[in-house]
Design an enzyme around this catalytic site. Structure first.
Site, PDB file in Angstrom:
ATOM      1  CB  CYS A 176      -0.912   0.020   1.223  1.00 47.22           C
ATOM      2  SG  CYS A 176      -2.032  -1.393   1.316  1.00 47.22           S
ATOM      3  N   GLY A 223      -2.053 -14.865  -1.840  1.00 47.97           N
ATOM      4  CA  GLY A 223      -2.427 -13.521  -2.256  1.00 47.97           C
ATOM      5  C   GLY A 223      -3.128 -13.471  -3.595  1.00 47.97           C
ATOM      6  CB  ALA A 224      -4.646 -11.244  -5.476  1.00 49.32           C
ATOM      7  NE  ARG A 254      -1.132  -8.138  -5.293  1.00 44.88           N
ATOM      8  CZ  ARG A 254      -2.145  -7.930  -4.484  1.00 44.88           C
ATOM      9  NH1 ARG A 254      -2.799  -6.783  -4.494  1.00 44.88           N
ATOM     10  NH2 ARG A 254      -2.544  -8.871  -3.639  1.00 44.88           N
ATOM     11  CB  ILE A 263      -5.185 -27.041   3.854  1.00 50.57           C
ATOM     12  CG1 ILE A 263      -4.285 -28.239   3.554  1.00 50.57           C
ATOM     13  CG2 ILE A 263      -4.757 -25.845   3.010  1.00 50.57           C
ATOM     14  CD1 ILE A 263      -4.307 -28.677   2.092  1.00 50.57           C
ATOM     15  CB  VAL A 298      -8.627   5.757   5.539  1.00 57.10           C
ATOM     16  CG1 VAL A 298      -9.809   5.889   6.469  1.00 57.10           C
ATOM     17  CG2 VAL A 298      -7.506   4.962   6.180  1.00 57.10           C
TER      18      VAL A 298
END
Length: 453
Positions: free
Chosen positions: A42, A114-115, A134, A276, A328
């Site tokens: 971020c 994750g992605a 990313r 898992i 935010v």
């Protein structure tokens, strides 16, 4: 007991750290595809803008830092096979001398994969000057390339897209940000609130193109133009901030049940395979407002899920609660945040809703430095608050957190309007803008209640 965690991001590292916090004897191994672990994605746009000095500053821990906690971190390693009925997996360590394949066993495995960035299938995405955003590595490449450019187009006007656009503008580039939908920040803000943010970034010199998807990127070897059908923009680089897709390949291989988008887990963060667990951007969560599964690609969600999974693995009972997706952001001097559902989102999901709004000041009107603040509160027809959006140049995060608590506790706009808030001229108005918005919602609900009675 041996635990293997696949993924060294916020979710994976949170799980590892919390397992060690609750149990000193469990053997913990983290396998990460990236070289860096435990950093804040971020924060990447804020390095571009210069608000954070360098990318090294957003790395909280190095792999070596976990040795004293007796957590083994394996970086630059890709898991390529999981045999869940034998509790084994194989991974490939990438290094300059060649790849090395290894196998390990586990008692529990946590999938924290994750992605990945979603890149639309259009012409020109393979040109030099087209980037995704990313990882830190992506950020380093963008910053280095941008230093030699004068123009940039950011495709996607979500949080990362807008923050990146501002960062590039601060680097001195002419920037346009585009969105296929007719407004910016469509996931978190209603169109009327999004317009306030749009006007701010446009005053900062960032061009916005809304309601037009990118059709192709034009150039020979390097990016030269971005084609949006009705408009073609000359540019030196294109940032594809077009969303993410959960990484579920390994979960499928392990036999875990997959939902609409991502891995299905229960309130313990346990998958359909009993030993898992899965955490972070690769899992589906339950929305507290719509009562449906959704996605919550937020660092706060990932860290909380890691803690819940860790507690259950060590034998403590814990449940991950339905999400409100509180967020935010800050672009320049402007802060904006949201929690719960937008009014448009509520209606889309079959919920009847009204909205109360206020435009006020962050301090007493006579106090120097008082800033404008816009608040929007969304309620169902019983008055229960189901969402809130706030925009101002200060004190947005704490108000969003207040509203997150109010929504989680089922507070109505009638109750909120009568609540006690603190006051001092340098810090607040005598009647908080949140209360003013709640009163406005109350006024709109009163005729509806009388009509129903």
């Amino acid at each position: 007991m041996k635990v293997v965690i696949i993924g060294g991001g916020a979710a994976g590292i949170s799980t590892a750290s919390n397992i060690r916090r609750f149990n000193e004897k469990i053997k913990i191994t983290v396998i990460s595809l990236e070289k860096q672990i435990a950093y804040s994605p971020c924060a990447i746009p804020y390095v571009l803008s210069g608000e954070v000095e360098c990318f090294e500053d957003i790395v909280m821990h190095e792999p070596e830092d976990y040795l004293e906690k007796d957590i083994k971190i394996i970086t630059n390693a890709e898991v390529f096979k999981i045999t869940s009925d034998a509790n084994k997996l194989k991974y490939r360590i990438k290094n300059q001398s060649g790849d090395v394949e290894k196998e390990t066993s586990y008692d529990y495995m946590i999938i924290a994969t994750g992605a990945t960035s979603f890149i639309p299938h259009i012409e020109g995405t393979d040109l030099k000057g087209v980037f995704k955003l990313r990882t830190i590595e992506d950020g380093v490449k963008i910053k280095s390339y941008a230093e030699k450019c004068s123009k940039a187009v950011v495709v996607g006007a979500g949080l990362i897209g807008l923050e990146t656009a501002y960062g590039l503008k601060e680097m001195g580039l002419d920037v346009a940000v585009t969105e296929m939908l007719p407004q910016i920040i469509p996931r978190s803000l209603d169109s009327d609130m999004a317009k306030i943010v749009q006007e701010y970034i446009e005053k900062k010199g960032i061009k916005t193109i809304l309601g037009n998807p990118i059709e192709k990127i034009i150039g020979d070897e390097h990016v030269e133009k971005a084609d949006f059908g009705e408009e073609i923009i000359a540019t030196d680089m294109v940032i594809m901030a077009t969303g993410i897709r959960p990484q579920i390949k390994l979960a499928k291989m392990a036999g875990c049940q997959i939902g609409r988008w991502a891995i299905l887990v229960n309130e313990k963060m346990q998958t359909s395979v009993h030993n898992i667990y899965a955490v972070g951007d690769c899992v589906e969560v339950f929305d507290a407002i719509t009562k449906q599964n959704t996605q919550s690609p937020l660092g706060t969600t990932a860290v909380r899920q890691g803690k819940i999974a860790a507690k259950n693995i060590v034998g403590m009972k814990a449940e991950f609660k339905p999400v409100l997706n509180a967020m935010v952001s800050k672009i320049g001097d402007l802060e904006f945040g949201a929690v719960g559902s937008t009014k448009a989102g509520a209606i889309h999901n079959g919920l009847e809703a009204i909205a109360g709004k206020s435009r006020a000041l962050t301090k007493a009107r006579y106090y120097p430095g008082a800033k404008r603040i816009d608040v929007k509160i969304i309620c169902d027809l019983k008055g229960r608050i189901i969402g809130c959006q706030i925009i101002a140049e200060e004190r947005v995060a704490e108000r969003i957190d207040t509203m997150a608590l109010a929504i989680a506790r089922g507070v109505t706009c009638f109750e909120l309007a009568d609540m006690e808030f603190s006051y001092a001229p340098p810090l607040s108005m005598v009647i908080d803008p949140i209360i003013l918005a709640a009163e406005d919602a109350w006024k709109k609900l009163r005729p509806l209640k009388k009509k129903n009675h």
